[in-house]
Design an enzyme around this catalytic site. Structure first.
Site, PDB file in Angstrom:
ATOM      1  CE  LYS A  76      -4.533  -2.040   2.097  1.00 57.35           C
ATOM      2  NZ  LYS A  76      -5.082  -1.957   2.803  1.00 57.35           N
ATOM      3  N   GLY A 117       0.750  -0.393   6.897  1.00 51.31           N
ATOM      4  CA  GLY A 117      -0.205   1.027   6.176  1.00 51.31           C
ATOM      5  C   GLY A 117      -1.749   1.286   6.220  1.00 51.31           C
ATOM      6  CG  LEU A 133      -8.806  -2.065  10.204  1.00 52.10           C
ATOM      7  CD1 LEU A 133      -8.860  -1.267  11.484  1.00 52.10           C
ATOM      8  CD2 LEU A 133      -7.176  -1.903   9.639  1.00 52.10           C
ATOM      9  CE1 TYR A 141     -12.059 -11.126   4.807  1.00 49.16           C
ATOM     10  CE2 TYR A 141     -10.777  -9.748   4.902  1.00 49.16           C
ATOM     11  CZ  TYR A 141     -11.215 -11.207   4.377  1.00 49.16           C
ATOM     12  OH  TYR A 141     -10.024 -11.197   3.626  1.00 49.16           O
TER      13      TYR A 141
END
Length: 243
Positions: free
Chosen positions: A64, A127, A203, A205
């Site tokens: 990223k 990132g 973040l 999942y």
């Protein structure tokens, strides 16, 4: 047919390919989506030479930040964040970098925010953490980073005290700790100081309830995973590619 894809490393698990392939099928869109798993960012120009008719790419870990050197320009948010997760292929071959991670995070956390959530700890400094910091700024929430190797004005994990945890009642995990298959892993924070005033956001999942989330929930916190963030950032990417 338009071609889209995900650029990253070790990305078989990726959310994006499944999400967009299903979207294209459901909405009868004449496009496909592939994973482009490269060992080093230096392989990116070769990928562009071999593959034609790209309409857009997503970018994930660990590229990223590194991808920026290969782009012609950055959208305002990507410039501020200094991380890119979306590339738009413009007419004439220009590559423009965008960041939709901050949109996904901002819009997915908003419904859970309570008046006490004025100070946040961002766990990790990779990132993704840059996009989270930018989103918090737009929401008017002050934040500090927590790192294993802290720089100036950052906390180390060993510094986190009861006093700090009570002040910073919003905790966001941007590290990969706890991702499947290593589901027992979690950030090394003093979970005993988490209360029902806390909101924790992971973040990750997969799994849908991480060890970080479960330990926080056990102490009364509200816990949210990154699934909705991913869906919202993907839809924001789709809007960019089609604008």
């Amino acid at each position: 047919m338009k071609h889209f894809g995900l650029l990253g490393k070790n990305i078989d698990y990726s959310f994006s390919r499944g999400y967009f392939s299903e979207k294209f099928q459901k909405e009868n869109i004449n496009a496909d989506y592939s994973n482009f798993d490269i060992a080093d960012i230096s392989e990116f120009p070769l990928l562009l030479e071999k593959s034609t008719n790209f309409a857009g790419l997503n970018v994930t870990i660990p590229y990223k930040v590194a991808i920026i050197d290969f782009l012609d320009d950055l959208a305002e948010e990507a410039k501020a964040i200094q991380a890119v997760n979306v590339i738009k292929f413009e007419l004439g071959g220009k590559l423009i970098g965008y960041n939709t991670d901050f949109i996904g995070f901002r819009d997915s956390i908003r419904p859970y925010l309570q008046p006490q959530h004025t100070h946040a700890l961002i766990l990790g400094t990779g990132g993704a953490s840059k996009a989270i910091a930018y989103a918090l700024k737009t929401l008017g929430i002050s934040y500090k980073f927590v790192s294993r190797t802290p720089k100036k004005n950052q906390f180390s994990y060993t510094e986190l005290t009861k006093e700090i945890l009570l002040k910073y009642s919003l905790l966001i995990n941007t590290t990969p700790l706890g991702t499947y298959p290593d589901i027992k892993n979690c950030p090394d924070i003093p979970y005993q100081f988490i209360t029902n005033n806390h909101l924790v956001y992971d973040l990750i999942y997969n799994p849908s309830v991480t060890s970080f989330m479960q330990k926080s929930k056990d102490n009364g916190a509200t816990a949210v995973n990154g699934q909705n963030m991913l869906e919202l950032q993907a839809e924001a990417a789709w809007r960019i590619w089609n604008s």
